[in-house]
Design a protein around this motif. Structure first.
Motif, PDB file in Angstrom:
ATOM      1  N   LYS A 145       0.155-144.098  17.559  1.00 22.93           N
ATOM      2  CA  LYS A 145       1.009-142.798  17.187  1.00 22.93           C
ATOM      3  C   LYS A 145       0.179-141.629  17.268  1.00 22.93           C
ATOM      4  CE  LYS A 145       3.657-145.193  13.608  1.00 22.93           C
ATOM      5  NZ  LYS A 145       3.940-145.202  12.218  1.00 22.93           N
ATOM      6  N   ARG A 146      -1.190-141.618  17.301  1.00 19.86           N
ATOM      7  CA  ARG A 146      -2.142-140.523  17.514  1.00 19.86           C
ATOM      8  C   ARG A 146      -2.249-140.233  18.797  1.00 19.86           C
ATOM      9  NH1 ARG A 146      -5.383-142.941  13.118  1.00 19.86           N
ATOM     10  NH2 ARG A 146      -6.770-143.943  14.836  1.00 19.86           N
ATOM     11  N   HIS A 147      -2.049-141.229  19.658  1.00 21.63           N
ATOM     12  CA  HIS A 147      -2.376-140.896  20.999  1.00 21.63           C
ATOM     13  C   HIS A 147      -1.071-140.984  21.847  1.00 21.63           C
ATOM     14  CE1 HIS A 147      -6.421-142.154  20.080  1.00 21.63           C
ATOM     15  NE2 HIS A 147      -6.631-141.464  20.945  1.00 21.63           N
ATOM     16  N   ASN A 148       0.277-141.130  20.989  1.00 20.41           N
ATOM     17  CA  ASN A 148       1.572-140.870  21.573  1.00 20.41           C
ATOM     18  C   ASN A 148       1.794-141.764  22.690  1.00 20.41           C
ATOM     19  OD1 ASN A 148       3.932-139.784  21.724  1.00 20.41           O
ATOM     20  ND2 ASN A 148       3.420-138.333  23.489  1.00 20.41           N
ATOM     21  N   THR A 149       1.248-143.229  22.363  1.00 18.37           N
ATOM     22  CA  THR A 149       1.572-144.248  23.426  1.00 18.37           C
ATOM     23  C   THR A 149       2.756-145.316  22.868  1.00 18.37           C
ATOM     24  OG1 THR A 149      -0.277-145.660  22.875  1.00 18.37           O
ATOM     25  CG2 THR A 149      -0.447-143.895  24.288  1.00 18.37           C
ATOM     26  N   THR A 150       3.441-144.773  21.813  1.00 19.69           N
ATOM     27  CA  THR A 150       4.044-145.987  21.303  1.00 19.69           C
ATOM     28  C   THR A 150       5.463-146.203  21.947  1.00 19.69           C
ATOM     29  OG1 THR A 150       3.591-144.880  19.076  1.00 19.69           O
ATOM     30  CG2 THR A 150       5.591-146.177  19.130  1.00 19.69           C
ATOM     31  N   HIS A 151       5.760-144.976  22.865  1.00 22.81           N
ATOM     32  CA  HIS A 151       6.913-145.214  23.510  1.00 22.81           C
ATOM     33  C   HIS A 151       6.818-146.187  24.770  1.00 22.81           C
ATOM     34  CE1 HIS A 151       4.335-142.445  25.741  1.00 22.81           C
ATOM     35  NE2 HIS A 151       5.044-142.617  26.911  1.00 22.81           N
ATOM     36  N   LEU A 152       5.408-146.669  25.056  1.00 25.27           N
ATOM     37  CA  LEU A 152       5.197-147.582  26.000  1.00 25.27           C
ATOM     38  C   LEU A 152       5.226-149.128  25.628  1.00 25.27           C
ATOM     39  CD1 LEU A 152       1.927-145.916  27.682  1.00 25.27           C
ATOM     40  CD2 LEU A 152       4.051-145.869  28.498  1.00 25.27           C
ATOM     41  N   VAL A 153       5.397-149.281  24.266  1.00 30.68           N
ATOM     42  CA  VAL A 153       5.537-150.585  23.541  1.00 30.68           C
ATOM     43  C   VAL A 153       7.018-151.282  23.970  1.00 30.68           C
ATOM     44  CG1 VAL A 153       5.283-152.132  21.753  1.00 30.68           C
ATOM     45  CG2 VAL A 153       3.511-150.177  22.154  1.00 30.68           C
TER      46      VAL A 153
END
Length: 417
Positions: A404-412
């Protein structure tokens, strides 16, 4: 006042299993925090007791253990080790080829001290057990890390080994079963490594301290049983197979072609004599351990505690988005990978320190095992099941917040319905 500096020989020496992050954990404990420690394979700390018969033999022999022993070890211990080498198919081992030490760690350092001059190189796996790299550096040598291939179950990359051999290369180290990956090497690979050693006149150093911690019926082959014409130095001990880390009872066995190694063996003899002897009480546990009931078999079988905890840890860690892990065939550890697209880690030690601070779980970063990328960590699966579930749940929570902090949730990828 002039500052007193450490020796320059320590410049390339590190041991992050007990490194800076552990010091931070100790500070947090002093402040009242409870830390779940998954950083070290210290079995007694997790309720794995050494066999009672080993304890009893050590107690009975304490009155006779106050004096120095032979520098290579007491007769009964070395005789039992010699018989064990015969069981493993290692030929030609005599009592004089066996050195008992204060754990395998002391003997690794001794073996490197006896061999290396400045500029000599030794091939070491990446990832490795970091004492090997440290011992080579401290002895004046240069460790050259050959890659193990995660896609092939963490087996050594033979082409990478060949590419790193030169006129300065003296030896190759194999750690089998492997720490930190849990890999177990098949016979055909061992034969290939022997052939490389044979062609380039290399010594083989075989760290086999987990040779009984095997899952699902796997079998371990000592490389020394296959390398009769190549000088081979094998290390083993009571720490892991017999849950006796603190007794510091390990051994080194010289086998294979010893004809051209007389001077090196004299060096081992000299260093063994200089430290006088290994601790005597621990030596008195070796014969009973090797000849007695092998209680490790109860822990690794279907339903056994180690087997069960390995399975739980692997299931839970690989259920975390962006985390994959080769299931270990042996030993006490696994070496999960964090997808760098989802976890863009730049400094894995800082990453592990952040995990410790937020979730009170202590792990060791992959670079602590000389892995060249900041995308792995070692997990020890020794805690009881409830504690293991709690620890991995905390790791999962930390990783979710990291995404969440690195805004990579969308990649999962979304969970399947």
């Amino acid at each position: 006042m002039k500052h007193i500096k450490k020796s320059a020989k320590l410049a390339n020496v590190c041991y992050d299993i007990r490194g800076p992050v552990l010091q931070k954990a100790k500070q947090m404990e002093e402040e009242g925090h409870k830390i779940i420690k998954l950083n070290i394979g210290n079995l007694a700390a997790f309720g794995f007791d050494s066999p009672e018969e080993i304890q009893q033999d050590m107690i009975r022999n304490l009155p006779n253990a106050a004096g120095y022993t032979d520098s290579k070890g007491i007769f009964a211990a070395r005789k039992a080790i010699m018989h064990y080498t015969q069981q493993k198919g290692i030929r030609g081992v005599t009592l004089e080829d066996i050195y008992v030490g204060n754990g395998v760690s002391e003997l690794i350092v001794m073996a490197m001290n006896a061999l290396l001059d400045a500029g000599d190189e030794v091939l070491v796996p990446a990832p490795d057990y970091p004492l090997w790299t440290a011992a080579i550096s401290l002895s004046g040598g240069t460790p050259k890390h050959y890659l193990c291939d995660e896609a092939k179950g963490w087996l050594p990359d033979l082409d990478d080994i060949r590419s790193k051999i030169n006129a300065k290369t003296r030896a190759i180290v194999i750690i089998n079963p492997n720490n930190p990956t849990g890999a177990l090497y098949p016979d055909d690979l061992l034969h290939e490594i022997i052939e490389i050693a044979r062609q380039h006149h290399l010594i083989i150093y075989a760290d086999e301290v987990y040779d009984k911690v095997l899952y699902e019926g796997e079998k371990h082959t000592s490389i020394a049983s296959l390398s009769e014409d190549v000088l081979t130095i094998t290390f083993n001990g009571l720490s892991k197979n017999y849950r006796s880390c603190g007794y510091r009872a390990g051994w080194l066995v010289v086998s294979g072609d010893k004809r051209h190694a007389k001077d090196y063996i004299e060096g081992l003899d000299m260093l063994a004599s200089m430290r006088l002897c290994a601790n005597a009480p621990g030596q008195h546990g070796i014969q009973t351990a090797l000849g007695g009931y092998q209680s490790i078999d109860d822990l690794i079988k279907e339903g056994g505690r180690l087997r069960r905890q390995r399975d739980i840890a692997h299931q839970l860690i690989t259920a975390i988005p962006g985390v994959s892990c080769v299931k270990p065939k042996a030993a006490l550890y696994m070496f999960p990978k964090l997808d760098p697209k989802i976890y863009p880690i730049k400094n894995d030690q800082a990453f592990i320190a952040e995990l410790l601070q937020e979730e009170k779980v202590l792990l060791v970063q992959g670079s602590g095992f000389n892995w060249p990328h900041p995308d792995h960590f070692r997990l020890v699966f020794l805690p009881h099941e409830d504690d293991l579930r709690d620890a991995i749940a905390r790791v999962a929570r930390f990783l979710e917040n990291y995404r969440k902090r690195h805004n990579t949730t969308h990649l999962v990828a979304p969970a399947k319905a």
